[in-house]
Design an enzyme around this catalytic site. Sequence first.
Site, mmCIF file in Angstrom:
data_model
loop_
_atom_site.group_PDB
_atom_site.id
_atom_site.type_symbol
_atom_site.label_atom_id
_atom_site.label_comp_id
_atom_site.label_asym_id
_atom_site.label_seq_id
_atom_site.Cartn_x
_atom_site.Cartn_y
_atom_site.Cartn_z
ATOM 1 N N GLN A 33 0.843 -1.201 0.000
ATOM 2 C CA GLN A 33 0.000 0.000 0.000
ATOM 3 C C GLN A 33 0.877 1.249 0.000
ATOM 4 O OE1 GLN A 33 -1.723 0.860 3.748
ATOM 5 N NE2 GLN A 33 -3.474 1.973 2.930
ATOM 6 N N GLU A 55 -9.036 -1.854 5.740
ATOM 7 C CA GLU A 55 -7.775 -2.036 6.450
ATOM 8 C C GLU A 55 -8.000 -2.062 7.953
ATOM 9 O OE1 GLU A 55 -3.377 0.089 6.781
ATOM 10 O OE2 GLU A 55 -5.106 1.293 6.197
#
Length: 405
Positions: free
Chosen positions: A112, A242
Amino acid sequence: MTDAGELRRRTAELLAAHPPATTDRLDFLRARFDAGLAWVHYPEGLGGLGVPRALQAVVDAELAAAGAPDNDPRRIGIGLGMAAPTILRYGTDEQKSRFLRPLWTGEEVWCQLFSEPGAGSDLAALGTRAVREDGGTARSSEAESGGSWVVNGQKVWTSSAHLARWAILIARTDPDVPKHAGITYFICDMSDPGVEVRPLRQITGEAEFNEVFLTDVRIPDARRLGETGDGWRVAQTTLMNERVSIGGMRLPREGGMIGPVAKTWRERPELRTHDLHQRLLKLWVESEVSRLTAERLRQQLVAGQPGYEGSGMKLAFARLNQEISGLEVELRGEEGLLYDDWTMRRPELVDFTGRDAGYRYLRAKGNSIEGGTSEVLLNIVAERVLGLPAEPRTDKDVAWKDLAR
């Protein structure tokens, strides 16, 4: 409509056609995906059957009983928990077809590229720039499909960047509008020659995180997720997933950080004191409440996308880990201060319970930063969950290029 019985039948057919004992691991995982038994709530053709998420447990139980291999979900957690739901929601048919299968089987690891050293906790203030290679405008109302973007900037605290084949990336495509409005979401090829990954050595001695430098990295417009300039909205899907994946992990009773402390308490009576007993009881109860709350949150996910409640779970996860690991060090006394591995390692996984107390204490300090700082998450819970007045934001309507940095 597919029910539990039908899923058991499909699973039995998979096992008969691909016996785990004689089938290559990767071949089995590919066959499982193609049979729609990877994540059953995903659409048909994309690893699922379009049935309720809760039925996944039926498939998982049957496969575990047969000794079938799993996809090592901890190693590919960023792909499974963050990239996949974002691609599913905003990706084109071509993107879904290309990326979801190797993501789920673990053939391609993801990372990410969100955080930046110059933005701090204000993710929307990011400065990494993506410019249309043809020099055209980047605004969503005028941008045309096709061509490429050239990306330059720096990202930081990137887990698994040293292992990743692909990255989810947000970059600024329009500096002339307010910060939230000028961001676009991309899929970045980590093998591009303009991508440089450098290790960041942590307080534990290892280098689990990285800083990533992007120099003239070219990303085809076909790897843009969502509309140009709509990256902040797309990123919210990633961030909410997340926080659920970090704070809402499925754990057995005494799973996670509380397990090693409770085990030490039972096996080492000479270490016990009344004060530590009271603190342990309090944290044990809080851990169990957090575990059951996470289970309820996962059940809510069956109905759709995760909400802002995941921010509250991630807050609790960070606070509990830090308090429990601190208690464990105190309980063990002098031996709790020992830390026997300062090697500059590049781990694939973060192993909280398989290491000593000193490691757990040091590593837990990062829990209140990763996945959104606790301060930011407190604001989210206050405003989005409790409905309290928002903090004043003087930069809300100011063009990004005019912000003080």
